[in-house]
Design an enzyme around this catalytic site. Structure first.
Site, mmCIF file in Angstrom:
data_model
loop_
_atom_site.group_PDB
_atom_site.id
_atom_site.type_symbol
_atom_site.label_atom_id
_atom_site.label_comp_id
_atom_site.label_asym_id
_atom_site.label_seq_id
_atom_site.Cartn_x
_atom_site.Cartn_y
_atom_site.Cartn_z
ATOM 1 N N CYS A 139 -24.706 148.146 14.842
ATOM 2 C CA CYS A 139 -25.577 147.458 13.892
ATOM 3 C C CYS A 139 -26.714 148.345 13.388
ATOM 4 O O CYS A 139 -27.036 148.346 12.198
ATOM 5 C CB CYS A 139 -26.125 146.177 14.506
ATOM 6 S SG CYS A 139 -26.798 146.378 16.169
ATOM 7 N N HIS A 153 -32.832 143.537 12.370
ATOM 8 C CA HIS A 153 -33.241 144.838 12.898
ATOM 9 C C HIS A 153 -34.100 145.564 11.870
ATOM 10 O O HIS A 153 -33.815 145.522 10.663
ATOM 11 C CB HIS A 153 -32.017 145.708 13.197
ATOM 12 C CG HIS A 153 -31.240 145.306 14.408
ATOM 13 N ND1 HIS A 153 -31.601 144.262 15.242
ATOM 14 C CD2 HIS A 153 -30.096 145.827 14.948
ATOM 15 C CE1 HIS A 153 -30.717 144.161 16.222
ATOM 16 N NE2 HIS A 153 -29.804 145.095 16.065
#
Length: 340
Positions: A130, A243
């Protein structure tokens, strides 16, 4: 004529998001099946306006299915992906198992779409980590203009990257802070995550880096350019989804911040929100549910001859996992399978 698609691990965070995104993007499906382990058998999941009951991954016959999106972790993938691939079903795997296999393409469609043609060696395509996925989306258009020599990145990664257990631990510990009779010791994480940051994701390696940091280095080299030098510090923060990354880039030639901003505005998959005023940037909370990778705080690094800084934010369950997998499926269909 559409595709017959399998989603394995359909009851987890990423599996559910894969089903949502397949429906949102109107992926051309004739049939979708949701698979899960036996302990989750019969659990209902949604696909658009339909409800699917999960079937047993262990006994499922992959023959006749076009592609399978896997969100089941490396151990289970090692068991079931070769079975699906041997049955003629192309596996798009979200685990780390195959990312570093030279015979298996590791793909971010905005960055290296041509790699999709390498799928046929093992009938498997790997989805990147990710934290890597959103970063290389930002680096690619800049690298095309002024070749990147070195990247220094610090990540601020949400607890959803550690799955439902990570999200539950943050929730339970946060509540416990306000309840003096309650104590929720760390279980999923190495230290308390509520109102804290933990500079440790995945296991430690011999050189002092963590495996998460190593992944960012290895995957950037495989996806973008093996000559790029990269160093990473990966940090878990008390954010549920999204994130963030502070990225410092050194180029081989000068790239003006205004030109970089214009390049990023035109690049696929990127949304630039960069106003030098209060609130003129994107935070992880604001990116949740969005397909884009958001770029803010673009500015020259005066300590380097050819340096830039930028802030990069993305929904890790989407671009960092489920969205990228669906985009690979779209690419595979468009470039290779050509149905639908």
């Amino acid at each position: 004529m559409g595709y017959r698609v399998v989603v394995a691990g359909a009851t987890g965070n990423v599996g559910r998001e894969m089903l949502n995104i397949l429906a949102e993007r109107q992926f051309p499906v004739d049939e979708v099946v949701a698979l899960a382990s036996r302990r989750s058998l019969g659990t209902e999941v949604t696909f658009g306006d339909k409800t699917l009951k999960t079937q047993d991954l262990d006994t499922f016959d992959f023959a006749g299915w076009d592609m399978a999106l896997f969100a089941i972790g490396s151990d289970a993938t090692k068991q079931y992906a070769p079975k699906a691939a041997a049955a003629g079903c192309v596996v798009i795997d979200n685990s780390s198992l195959y990312r570093y296999d030279p015979e298996i393409p590791l793909i971010v469609p905005e960055v290296n779409p041509e790699a999709v043609h390498g799928y046929a060696q093992k009938n498997i395509i790997a989805n990147p980590n990710c934290s890597t996925a959103q970063m290389v989306v930002a680096l690619k258009p800049l690298h095309d203009r002024a070749k990147i020599k070195r990247v220094v990145v610090s990540t601020y990664q949400s607890v959803s990257g550690a799955g439902k257990e990570g999200m539950d631990e943050l929730w339970d510990q946060t509540k416990a802070v306000y309840n003096p009779t309650s104590d929720v010791p760390p279980k999923k994480f190495t230290k308390e995550i509520a109102f804290n940051v933990i500079p440790h994701i995945d296991v430690f390696l011999d050189d002092g880096s963590t495996k998460e940091e190593w992944k960012m280095v290895a995957e950037t080299k495989k996806i973008l350019d093996k000559s790029i030098k990269l160093t990473a510090t990966c940090v878990r923060v008390p954010v549920f989804v999204g994130h963030s990354e502070a990225i410092n880039i050194e180029f081989e030639e000068f790239l003006d911040e205004d030109e970089a901003r214009d390049i990023l505005r035109e690049a696929p998959g990127i949304m630039v929100i960069d106003k030098r005023e209060n609130g003129g940037y994107v935070t992880p909370k604001e990116c949740v549910g969005d397909f884009a990778t958001f770029i803010s705080r673009i500015r020259q690094d005066s300590t380097l001859d050819n340096g830039l800084n930028l802030w990069c934010v993305s929904d890790n369950l989407r671009k960092g996992a489920a969205l990228n997998a669906v985009q690979i499926a779209e690419l595979l269909g468009r470039e290779v399978l050509k149905k639908g």
